[in-house]
Design an enzyme around this catalytic site. Structure first.
Site, PDB file in Angstrom:
ATOM      1  N   HIS A 120       0.908  -1.163  -0.219  1.00  0.00           N
ATOM      2  CA  HIS A 120      -0.061  -0.168  -0.041  1.00  0.00           C
ATOM      3  C   HIS A 120       0.762   1.426   0.031  1.00  0.00           C
ATOM      4  O   HIS A 120       1.790   1.478   1.004  1.00  0.00           O
ATOM      5  CB  HIS A 120      -0.834  -0.172   1.215  1.00  0.00           C
ATOM      6  CG  HIS A 120      -1.826   1.132   1.161  1.00  0.00           C
ATOM      7  ND1 HIS A 120      -3.077   0.962   0.413  1.00  0.00           N
ATOM      8  CD2 HIS A 120      -1.783   2.524   1.685  1.00  0.00           C
ATOM      9  CE1 HIS A 120      -3.992   2.025   0.806  1.00  0.00           C
ATOM     10  NE2 HIS A 120      -3.096   3.069   1.171  1.00  0.00           N
ATOM     11  N   CYS A 121       0.766   1.976  -1.076  1.00  0.00           N
ATOM     12  CA  CYS A 121       1.493   3.109  -1.447  1.00  0.00           C
ATOM     13  C   CYS A 121       1.015   4.326  -0.537  1.00  0.00           C
ATOM     14  O   CYS A 121      -0.057   4.981  -1.098  1.00  0.00           O
ATOM     15  CB  CYS A 121       2.040   3.397  -2.756  1.00  0.00           C
ATOM     16  SG  CYS A 121       2.949   4.922  -3.075  1.00  0.00           S
TER      17      CYS A 121
END
Length: 428
Positions: A120-121
């Site tokens: 998850h950026c």
């Protein structure tokens, strides 16, 4: 309070947008008034084309849905599911109450299972997944190329300023222009360096068809294999069981060309890999993946891990009767009644039946050593377990956005067949 309703992560996308706009457009303002070497028309076009590509790819990285697992999804080969679960491979997500396809993980931010989750950026506030990975790669590529081109222009102007440092001040750029050039050069240099490192790492993952999470799993597996060599190939599992650990090959590395094609949406058109408006992979994909066949057909990923094996209760160990067999033979209603009774008895007389968080178990051993000795089967006193393990960079799966509670803890010794029937009963 205001702090509770506003997260710092909400500033990530605006901050990136401000950075892109500052570097792309204030640099053009600087070049327009830099008399010793004004910007040429071709250079102006290149800067704006790169900026447009960056905007498009970043927008799509942030807004494209990372995907979700259909509630009714089932694998082609369902016989392997229960064997996988017994060996510690997580196939059922208790958060989503559904089966997880290979390479899927539950994201603690998106609050759902993500197909082929990479991480998850925080800078896109989105998951890098099977569907968003091509857009993320294109964003990194155009950001590095565009900022690299801007770096060459800024370095050229800086060299002109340095060469004319002995001339009278009125013949050179003003102090404000020099300060602006300095800020642009430092900020662009730091940004392009960090993005270049990230691009190299992403391209490495693309070439070998591994996600960031799978790289963590590979390193974890190699650590377990090294440990097992000192114990004749076995490591201790919960309840005093011994788990055989042997080297297992990563199954999704199918060759560099095929890996890149699969990672970039399955297209054979190389031009489409770089096209900012390329289509997102079809939503029907992302649930099954081609394997290299190095392992037997009944061997799946990730490899067995002693800390993922469900903890058997003392009652089940002493009776020698398999819960899985009893559960499968009984009706769902009878199973629910027995489950409630077993949980009550186990908590009163036999200790916990559900897996607790590793650090809660560790804290208990530190606070009360005597209690730890009484329930040694349920409490671990070291950080060798997968929950406490970190890779060479000091990262845990939670650092990639994975919901560790759903991935490791609170596992119930319930067969998948029963879980599927329970879900079907709820949906009726």
């Amino acid at each position: 309070m205001l702090c509770s309703s506003f997260s710092i992560s909400q500033l990530a996308i605006p901050s990136v947008c401000v950075l892109i706009a500052f570097l792309a457009y204030t640099s053009q303002y600087f070049f327009a008034y830099f008399e010793p070497s004004p910007l040429r028309e071709s250079e102006l076009w290149r800067i704006n084309i790169f900026a447009l590509c960056i905007w498009i790819c970043y927008y799509r990285s942030c807004t494209v849905d990372p995907g979700r697992i259909p509630k009714d999804w089932k694998p082609v080969d369902s016989k392997q599911l229960e064997a996988d679960r017994v060996s510690g491979r997580q196939r059922w997500c208790r958060r989503c109450e559904t089966l997880k396809p290979p390479r899927a993980h539950h994201c603690k931010t998106c609050r759902r299972c993500i197909p082929k989750m990479d991480h998850h950026c925080p800078w896109t506030s989105n998951c890098v997944s099977h569907f968003t990975f091509p857009h993320f790669v294109r964003f990194l590529f155009y950001a590095v190329v565009g900022m690299g081109y801007l770096e060459s222009l800024l370095f050229e102007k800086a060299s002109i300023v340095w060469a004319s440092r002995n001339l009278p001040s009125y013949l050179g750029p003003s102090a404000s222009q020099i300060a602006h050039l300095f800020i642009l050069l430092v900020l662009n240099s730091l940004t392009v360096f960090m993005l270049f490192v990230l691009l190299l790492r992403t391209m490495w993952s693309l070439a070998f068809n591994t996600t960031t999470i799978e790289s963590w799993e590979i390193e974890r597996h190699e650590t377990l294999v090294r440990r097992a060599r000192h114990f004749r190939g076995y490591l201790s599992g919960p309840g005093g069981t011994s788990i055989r650990i042997k080297k297992q090959e990563f199954p999704y590395d199918i060759g560099i060309w095929a890996n890149i094609r699969a990672g970039m949406g399955g297209s054979r058109n190389v031009i489409s890999w770089f096209w900012p408006l390329a289509r997102t992979p079809a939503r029907t994909t992302g649930l099954e993946y081609e394997v290299n066949g190095f392992e037997e057909p009944d061997v799946s990923w990730p490899p067995p891990d002693p800390d993922r094996i469900p903890i058997p209760s003392k009652q089940h160990l002493s009776s020698g009767i398999s819960n899985a067999g009893n559960y499968e033979r009984d009706e769902v209603e009878a199973f629910n009644r027995r489950k409630a009774e077993d949980l009550k008895r186990s908590r009163e007389n036999l200790g916990i039946q559900r897996r607790r968080r590793f650090h809660n178990r560790l804290d208990k051993t530190k606070e009360s050593p005597s209690k730890a000795d009484e329930s040694s089967d349920d409490i671990e006193d070291s950080e060798d377990g997968e929950e406490g393990w970190r890779n060479a960079e000091g990262e845990r799966l939670g650092d990639f956005g994975v919901d560790e509670d759903a991935e490791f803890y609170d596992e119930e010794d319930i067969p998948l067949g029963v879980l599927l029937r329970q879900r079907a009963q709820k949906n009726q």
